[in-house]
Design an enzyme around this catalytic site. Structure first.
Site, PDB file in Angstrom:
ATOM      1  N   THR A  60       1.188  -1.164   0.032  1.00 26.27           N
ATOM      2  CA  THR A  60      -0.166  -0.071  -0.176  1.00 26.27           C
ATOM      3  C   THR A  60       1.046   1.297   0.012  1.00 26.27           C
ATOM      4  O   THR A  60       2.050   1.121   0.242  1.00 26.27           O
ATOM      5  CB  THR A  60      -0.966   0.066   1.084  1.00 26.27           C
ATOM      6  OG1 THR A  60      -0.041  -0.144   2.377  1.00 26.27           O
ATOM      7  CG2 THR A  60      -2.010  -1.135   1.289  1.00 26.27           C
TER       8      THR A  60
ATOM      9  N   LYS B 123       0.428   3.637   4.285  1.00 25.33           N
ATOM     10  CA  LYS B 123       0.975   3.590   5.570  1.00 25.33           C
ATOM     11  C   LYS B 123       2.325   4.312   6.274  1.00 25.33           C
ATOM     12  O   LYS B 123       2.215   5.258   6.157  1.00 25.33           O
ATOM     13  CB  LYS B 123       0.855   2.042   5.940  1.00 25.33           C
ATOM     14  CG  LYS B 123      -0.532   1.524   5.752  1.00 25.33           C
ATOM     15  CD  LYS B 123      -0.635  -0.061   5.825  1.00 25.33           C
ATOM     16  CE  LYS B 123      -2.048  -0.592   5.366  1.00 25.33           C
ATOM     17  NZ  LYS B 123      -2.056  -2.157   5.160  1.00 25.33           N
TER      18      LYS B 123
END
Ligand code: PLP
Length: 422
Positions: free
Chosen positions: A228, A231
Site C-alpha cells: 500500500t 501506511k
C-alpha cells in the site's frame, strides 16, 4: 479548520463539510496509534483533491484506450520511475486501487483457481488476502498457513520450509499486518526457490521503513513485491506492485485488463508526490525516528508490565497481549479511544478469545512520528495507556476524560498537516 480550506464543500453540503471538519479536529486532538495510518503532507492532499479525478486512462503510458492523455501519461511515468528509483526495482505498477486488489492481481498473475498458496495465518499476523478463509483468496485457492512459535512470537522458518516442501504452493507470501519483527526476505526466498514457488513480499506496513533504510529490502529476494502507499510510506490511499523485469508483463496484464478498469489518476499523482518526498534525506530520518519511537514505547510499556508479543519490536508496530492485565482488547481499545488514544483491538498468536473480541491491542508509531512526537514523549504515552487500561477495568470514566484533556494539551503544540487553527 481543514487545510486546504473547503469553502465550496461548506456551501454545497454543509452537513458533509461539518463531518470533514470534525474529522480534521479529531485527528488533531488524538494520539493516533493505528499502525496502518499516518498523516499525509499538504502536497499529497492537494494532488488527491485535483482535477485528475475527472480523467479516464485505461491502459498504460503510451498505450491508452481513450484520448487526452497528454498530462496523465507523464504523471504516471513520474510515479513509476520514482518507485523504481526509490526501491531499486526493475518494474513498478502504480495502478492498483489499494492493497487488497494489488494482492489479488498477484494471484491472477501467478496462480489458477484451486492452486495451493501459502501465507501467514490471519490470527498470527498475516493479512486476509494471504489466503484467509473468508477472503476470496482463501475460497478460490487452496490455502496453507504458517504462524509464529508460541515461545518466541516469531516466525519459525523451519516450519515454513517443511510446509512449503510438503505442500508445494504456487505462491508464498511473506509480510503481514501485525508483525513486529524484521522479515527475513533472504530466508523466505531460499525456501521459495526450493519449493518452486513465487515469493510475494507484501510490505504494506513497512514500505516507508524500507524506503527510509530502516528495514531490510525484499528487492533481490522476492519475485514480486506489493505495498500500500498510505501506511508508513505516507502517501495517498493506493498501492503498487513491483517486480523483476521477468514478471513485468504478467503483473501489468493482471492489474489491467485482468482486474481493474481506469486507474485513479489523482491517486497516481499523489503517489508520485509521496515517492518524491520519500526519496528526500529527511525521510530517512523520519523512518529511523518511527523505529526509535516504537522501541522507546515498547520499552516503557514493558516496564509497566505489559506483555508484548515477541517481547518487543524491530519496526513501527507493537502487539500487546492484555491477558495479564485482566482486560480484553475490545473494551480496552474503546476506553483508550475515549482517553484520546486511538488504536485497534487485535488477535494475538494462539489467542484463546474470539477474533471479534480478542486479547490484544495493536499500535504503531508512524503517525505520531509524523506529528513530531519523540522518544522523550514515549514514557508519558505508556503511562497514559497504562492508566487508561486500568481505568477500563475499573470503569473509571473520569480518568479517561482527564487523560483525553492532557493529550489535547500536549498535541496543541504539534502542528498537523491538513489542519490549522481558524
Ligand atoms: C493494509 C494491508 C493490506 C491491504 O490494504 P488495503 O489498502 O486495506 O486493501 C494488504 N496487506 C497488508 C500486509 C496490509 O497491511
Amino acid at each position: 479548520m481543514h487545510q486546504p480550506a473547503v469553502p465550496h464543500l461548506h456551501a454545497a453540503d454543509p452537513d458533509l463539510a461539518g463531518l470533514v471538519e470534525a474529522e480534521a479536529r479529531r485527528q488533531f486532538e488524538k494520539v493516533r496509534l493505528i499502525a496502518s495510518e499516518n498523516y499525509v503532507s499538504p502536497a499529497v492532499l492537494e494532488a488527491t483533491g485535483s482535477v485528475l479525478t475527472n480523467k479516464y486512462s485505461e491502459g498504460y503510458t503510451g498505450r491508452r484506450y481513450y484520448e487526452g492523455q497528454q498530462n496523465v501519461d507523464p504523471i504516471e511515468t513520474l510515479a513509476v520511475e520514482r518507485a523504481k528509483a526509490l526501491f531499486g526495482v526493475d518494474h513498478a505498477n502504480v495502478q492498483p486501487y489499494s492493497g487488497s486488489p494489488a494482492n489479488l492481481a498477484v494471484y491472477l498473475a501467478f496462480a489458477r483457481p484451486g492452486d495451493t498458496v501459502m501465507g501467514m495465518a490471519l490470527p498470527m499476523g498475516g493479512h486476509l488476502t494471504h489466503g484467509w478463509s473468508v477472503s476470496a483468496t482463501g475460497r478460490w485457492f487452496n490455502p496453507v498457513r504458517y504462524g509464529v512459535r508460541a515461545d518466541t512470537g516469531r516466525v519459525d522458518l523451519d516450519e515454513v520450509r517443511d510446509l512449503a516442501l510438503r505442500e508445494r504452493p504456487k505462491i508464498i507470501w511473506c509480510g503481514g499486518t501485525a508483525v513486529p519483527r524484521t522479515i527475513d526476505f533472504a530466508a523466505f526466498a531460499e525456501i521459495a526457490r526450493e519449493a518452486g514457488a513465487i515469493l510475494a513480499a507484501d510490505v504494506a506496513h513497512i514500505a516507508g521503513l524500507i524506503a527510509g533504510g530502516a528495514h531490510p529490502s525484499p528487492v533481490g529476494h522476492a519475485d514480486v513485491i506489493t505495498t500500500t502507499t498510505h501506511k508508513t510510506l505516507r502517501g495517498p490511499r493506493g498501492a503498487m506492485i513491483m517486480s523483476t523485469a521477468e514478471h513485468a508483463t504478467a503483473v501489468d496484464k493482471a492489474v489491467f485488463p485482468g482486474l481493474q478498469g481506469g486507474p485513479h489518476n489523482h491517486t497516481t499523482a499523489a503517489i508520485a508526490v509521496s515517492l518524491r518526498e520519500a526519496a528526500a534525506p529527511e525521510f530517512g530520518d523520519y523512518a529511523r525516528r518511527v523505529v526509535a519511537n516504537a522501541a522507546a514505547l515498547a520499552a516503557a510499556l514493558g516496564e509497566r508490565g505489559f506483555d508484548l508479543v515477541s517481547g518487543g519490536t524491530d519496526n513501527h508496530l507493537i502487539l500487546i497481549d492484555l491477558t495479564g492485565k485482566g482486560v480484553a482488547g475490545k473494551p480496552a481499545a474503546r476506553a483508550l479511544d475515549r482517553a484520546g488514544i486511538e488504536l485497534n483491538h487485535n488477535t494475538v498468536p494462539f489467542d484463546p478469545r474470539k477474533p471479534f473480541d480478542p486479547s490484544g491491542l495493536r499500535l504503531g508509531t508512524a503517525a505520531i512520528t509524523t506529528r513530531g512526537l519523540t522518544e522523550a514523549h514515549m514514557p508519558q504515552l505508556a503511562a497514559w495507556i497504562d492508566e487508561a487500561v486500568q481505568a477500563t477495568a475499573e470503569q473509571d470514566e473520569a480518568t479517561l476524560g482527564r487523560i483525553a484533556a492532557e493529550i489535547r494539551g500536549l498535541l496543541a503544540d504539534f502542528p498537523m498537516p491538513g489542519w490549522a487553527a481558524a
